[in-house]
Design a protein around this motif. Structure first.
Motif, PDB file in Angstrom:
ATOM      1  N   GLU A 122       4.485  -7.463  -3.608  1.00  0.00           N
ATOM      2  CA  GLU A 122       4.107  -6.220  -2.931  1.00  0.00           C
ATOM      3  C   GLU A 122       3.877  -5.099  -3.941  1.00  0.00           C
ATOM      4  OE1 GLU A 122       7.563  -5.780  -0.483  1.00  0.00           O
ATOM      5  OE2 GLU A 122       6.565  -6.648   1.273  1.00  0.00           O
ATOM      6  N   VAL A 123       4.735  -5.050  -4.943  1.00  0.00           N
ATOM      7  CA  VAL A 123       4.615  -4.020  -5.974  1.00  0.00           C
ATOM      8  C   VAL A 123       3.344  -4.229  -6.776  1.00  0.00           C
ATOM      9  CG1 VAL A 123       5.682  -3.037  -8.031  1.00  0.00           C
ATOM     10  CG2 VAL A 123       7.111  -3.732  -6.103  1.00  0.00           C
ATOM     11  N   VAL A 124       3.073  -5.461  -7.170  1.00  0.00           N
ATOM     12  CA  VAL A 124       1.873  -5.758  -7.950  1.00  0.00           C
ATOM     13  C   VAL A 124       0.619  -5.422  -7.154  1.00  0.00           C
ATOM     14  CG1 VAL A 124       0.535  -7.629  -8.999  1.00  0.00           C
ATOM     15  CG2 VAL A 124       2.993  -7.492  -9.384  1.00  0.00           C
ATOM     16  N   THR A 125       0.611  -5.749  -5.867  1.00  0.00           N
ATOM     17  CA  THR A 125      -0.542  -5.438  -5.015  1.00  0.00           C
ATOM     18  C   THR A 125      -0.740  -3.932  -4.905  1.00  0.00           C
ATOM     19  OG1 THR A 125      -0.161  -7.456  -3.739  1.00  0.00           O
ATOM     20  CG2 THR A 125      -1.542  -5.762  -2.727  1.00  0.00           C
ATOM     21  N   ALA A 126       0.330  -3.189  -4.700  1.00  0.00           N
ATOM     22  CA  ALA A 126       0.224  -1.732  -4.567  1.00  0.00           C
ATOM     23  C   ALA A 126      -0.240  -1.088  -5.872  1.00  0.00           C
ATOM     24  CB  ALA A 126       1.562  -1.143  -4.134  1.00  0.00           C
TER      25      ALA A 126
END
Length: 108
Positions: A74-78
Motif C-alpha cells: 500500500e505504501v509503495v503504491t501510494a
C-alpha cells in the motif's frame, strides 16, 4: 460493441441538434463526468486539488508505515502515485512557464 455504436450515433445526433453544451458526458475508461461548459480554470483547479489529495494520501501512508499500520504494498503504491503526480505537475508547470516566456518574447 453495439452499445458504443449506438452511443456514437446518439452523440452525433446531439451534436447536430446543438445539445452538446448541456449534456454531461463521460470520459471513456475513467468513469469521470465532464461538463462540456466547464472552464479551463475550473479544470486546472480540479487537477490541482486531485494532485494535492494524492500527495496527502502518500504522506499519510508513509506515516502509517512508520507506525506499522500499513502494508508495504500500500505504501509503495501510494508513493508511486505521488511520484507520478509530482512529475506531471512539474511538467505542466514547466510548459506553462515556457508558454508565458514565449508570449513575453512576442513582438508587439
Amino acid at each position: 460493441m453495439v452499445g458504443s455504436f449506438n452511443d456514437a450515433i446518439s452523440a452525433y445526433r446531439n451534436a447536430a441538434a446543438g445539445k452538446t453544451n448541456t449534456v454531461t458526458e463521460t470520459v471513456t475508461g475513467t468513469g469521470q463526468s465532464v461538463n462540456p461548459g466547464e472552464s479551463f480554470a475550473d479544470m486546472v483547479k480540479g487537477a490541482a486539488y486531485d494532485a494535492r489529495d494524492t500527495m496527502a494520501m502518500s504522506e499519510e501512508m508513509t506515516q502509517k508505515a512508520v507506525t506499522g499500520d500499513a502494508e508495504l504494498h500500500e505504501v509503495v503504491t501510494a508513493v508511486s502515485a505521488a511520484e507520478v503526480t509530482l512529475r506531471t505537475v512539474v511538467s505542466v508547470r514547466d510548459k506553462a512557464v515556457e508558454a508565458y516566456q514565449s508570449i513575453l518574447n512576442m513582438p508587439v
